[in-house]
Design an enzyme around this catalytic site. Structure first.
Site, PDB file in Angstrom:
ATOM      1  N   ARG A   1      32.395  39.895  57.571  1.00 60.84           N
ATOM      2  CA  ARG A   1      32.007  39.029  58.694  1.00 60.84           C
ATOM      3  C   ARG A   1      33.171  38.791  59.657  1.00 60.84           C
ATOM      4  O   ARG A   1      33.333  37.701  60.194  1.00 60.84           O
ATOM      5  CB  ARG A   1      31.445  37.695  58.189  1.00 60.84           C
ATOM      6  CG  ARG A   1      30.249  37.808  57.270  1.00 60.84           C
ATOM      7  CD  ARG A   1      29.041  38.428  57.969  1.00 60.84           C
ATOM      8  NE  ARG A   1      27.994  38.679  56.992  1.00 60.84           N
ATOM      9  CZ  ARG A   1      27.821  39.830  56.356  1.00 60.84           C
ATOM     10  NH1 ARG A   1      28.635  40.848  56.597  1.00 60.84           N
ATOM     11  NH2 ARG A   1      26.865  39.993  55.479  1.00 60.84           N
TER      12      ARG A   1
ATOM     13  N   SER B   1      23.504  31.404  58.593  1.00 61.72           N
ATOM     14  CA  SER B   1      24.373  30.777  57.595  1.00 61.72           C
ATOM     15  C   SER B   1      25.504  30.049  58.314  1.00 61.72           C
ATOM     16  O   SER B   1      26.321  30.680  58.984  1.00 61.72           O
ATOM     17  CB  SER B   1      24.944  31.839  56.649  1.00 61.72           C
ATOM     18  OG  SER B   1      23.905  32.460  55.925  1.00 61.72           O
TER      19      SER B   1
ATOM     20  N   GLU C   1      30.878  29.612  59.914  1.00 61.59           N
ATOM     21  CA  GLU C   1      30.737  31.006  60.312  1.00 61.59           C
ATOM     22  C   GLU C   1      30.485  31.174  61.809  1.00 61.59           C
ATOM     23  O   GLU C   1      30.986  32.112  62.411  1.00 61.59           O
ATOM     24  CB  GLU C   1      29.611  31.674  59.505  1.00 61.59           C
ATOM     25  CG  GLU C   1      29.527  33.172  59.716  1.00 61.59           C
ATOM     26  CD  GLU C   1      28.677  33.858  58.682  1.00 61.59           C
ATOM     27  OE1 GLU C   1      27.713  34.543  59.068  1.00 61.59           O
ATOM     28  OE2 GLU C   1      28.971  33.727  57.485  1.00 61.59           O
TER      29      GLU C   1
END
Length: 380
Positions: free
Chosen positions: A168, A252, A372
């Site tokens: 990520r 998320s 995130e």
């Protein structure tokens, strides 16, 4: 060419978490040339610039952004030959909808991104955080990107290896509390996908087989995988649906935590965890003048461990659907990692919930979950 300036609209209308006021100025680039010229002119003016694709990975504060917002609306897919037999390349403009690309690839019998069906956002944003799902990540199929650098205004083609894609992350990712290693905007993305056609074939990845309930060696089509991934994501509120408030989120909100093996041993045994692959080929430099013919054996060290942020949240006492009193922000009723806007929640309300979750997890397990999404004008 004049810059494509439009009347500003609230960023709550352009982000899936639905927070943010209207900025001072807004531009909408529908061609690559418009995008390049607009960015060069705004950067030359020294004005703060916020670039938005699908707005699915942004958490924007309540105060108006004091600068220019540039919406990337470029679209288009070009199929090109690959130097590898059995593969094809797709060159896709940055503003193209990601799931529309996946749908197109599946319809063409091309494999490599079908497990990432239903992920919101645009193609240009996908390499920035190396999007992935069910064992597939864009790093596995990305060949190169065209991008424009903020510092020079120059357009260049950068191979996938130049983006340093990790879990990520990439050199382009704006992590909370830091700045990107390279400030640039992706103009187009080139992927290399396998030409598998529409026949059923065995699925190699264990993670994808497990998610879809497939036995080893069981054969399915790429279209079957897409349909079942979409159904799985819908069941978790992870496919955008105006009728489902659980989808008013940035996906998320917290990253799965990467911790040392020794710290992982302090967590309860039933906390899900996965080893993070260590560097198996470290570079050892021995000055030639001091080389005596002996090369020491590599010094192994325990690999880091990725632990489930959703498990940590739920086992700190915060169940799905949890919300603070009088707040319009809550955890998703389907997925403990998603913070959702249940109806005109302010960014302050979402941030309050995020800080509360961080505090509970830290008090219970001794680690601080990291957000995130990219945070704009808001702090945790």
């Amino acid at each position: 060419m004049t810059m494509p300036e439009i009347d500003p609209v609230p960023l709550s209308d352009l982000t899936t978490l639905r927070t943010g006021a209207a900025p001072a100025r807004m531009f909408e680039a529908r061609t690559r040339d418009e995008l390049i010229e607009t960015l060069r002119d705004l950067w030359a003016e020294g004005e703060p610039v916020l670039v938005i694709g699908g707005g699915s990975n942004l958490f924007v504060g309540d105060e108006p952004f004091d600068g220019a917002v540039v919406r990337i609306r470029t679209t288009g897919i070009e199929r090109m030959p690959s130097p590898r037999d059995g593969y094809a390349r797709l060159r896709v403009e940055a503003g193209h909808d990601w799931d529309a690309l996946v749908e197109h690839a599946v319809a063409q019998g091309l494999a490599g991104i079908e497990a990432m069906s239903g992920i919101p956002g645009t193609v240009g944003a996908a390499p920035v955080q190396n999007v992935g799902a069910y064992g597939q990540e864009i790093v596995q199929t990305l060949v190169e990107v065209d991008l424009i650098d903020e510092s020079t205004g120059e357009v260049s083609t950068v191979p996938a290896s130049g983006l340093e894609l990790g879990f990520r992350t990439s050199v382009l990712k704006h992590h909370y509390g830091s700045v990107p290693e390279r400030s640039a905007v992706i103009l187009s993305v080139t992927l290399e996908l396998a030409e598998v056609g529409h026949a059923a074939r065995p699925i190699q990845g264990q993670q994808l087989r497990s998610a879809l309930g497939l036995a080893e060696g069981e054969a399915v089509t790429v279209a079957w995988i897409r349909d079942h991934v979409l159904a799985t994501r819908r069941s978790k509120g992870m496919v955008l649906d105006d009728a489902d408030p659980d989808t008013c989120s940035a996906g998320s909100f917290f990253q799965n935590a990467i911790v040392s093996a020794s710290f992982a041993r302090t967590l309860p045994d039933d906390c899900p965890r996965w080893p993070v692959s260590p560097d198996m080929d470290p570079v050892l430099v021995i000055p030639l003048a001091s080389f005596d013919g002996y090369v020491p054996a590599p010094q192994g060290k325990p690999s880091d461990v990725k632990v489930s942020a959703a498990w940590l949240i739920e086992h700190s006492g915060l169940r799905k659907g949890f919300k603070l009193p009088r707040s319009r922000a809550s955890l998703s009723s389907k997925h403990a990692l998603a913070l959702t806007n249940r109806g005109s929640a302010t960014a302050a309300e979402v941030a309050e919930l995020a800080r509360f979750i961080q505090g509970r997890v830290q008090a219970e397990f001794g680690l601080i979950l990291q957000p995130e999404p990219v945070l704009v004008g808001v702090d945790l």
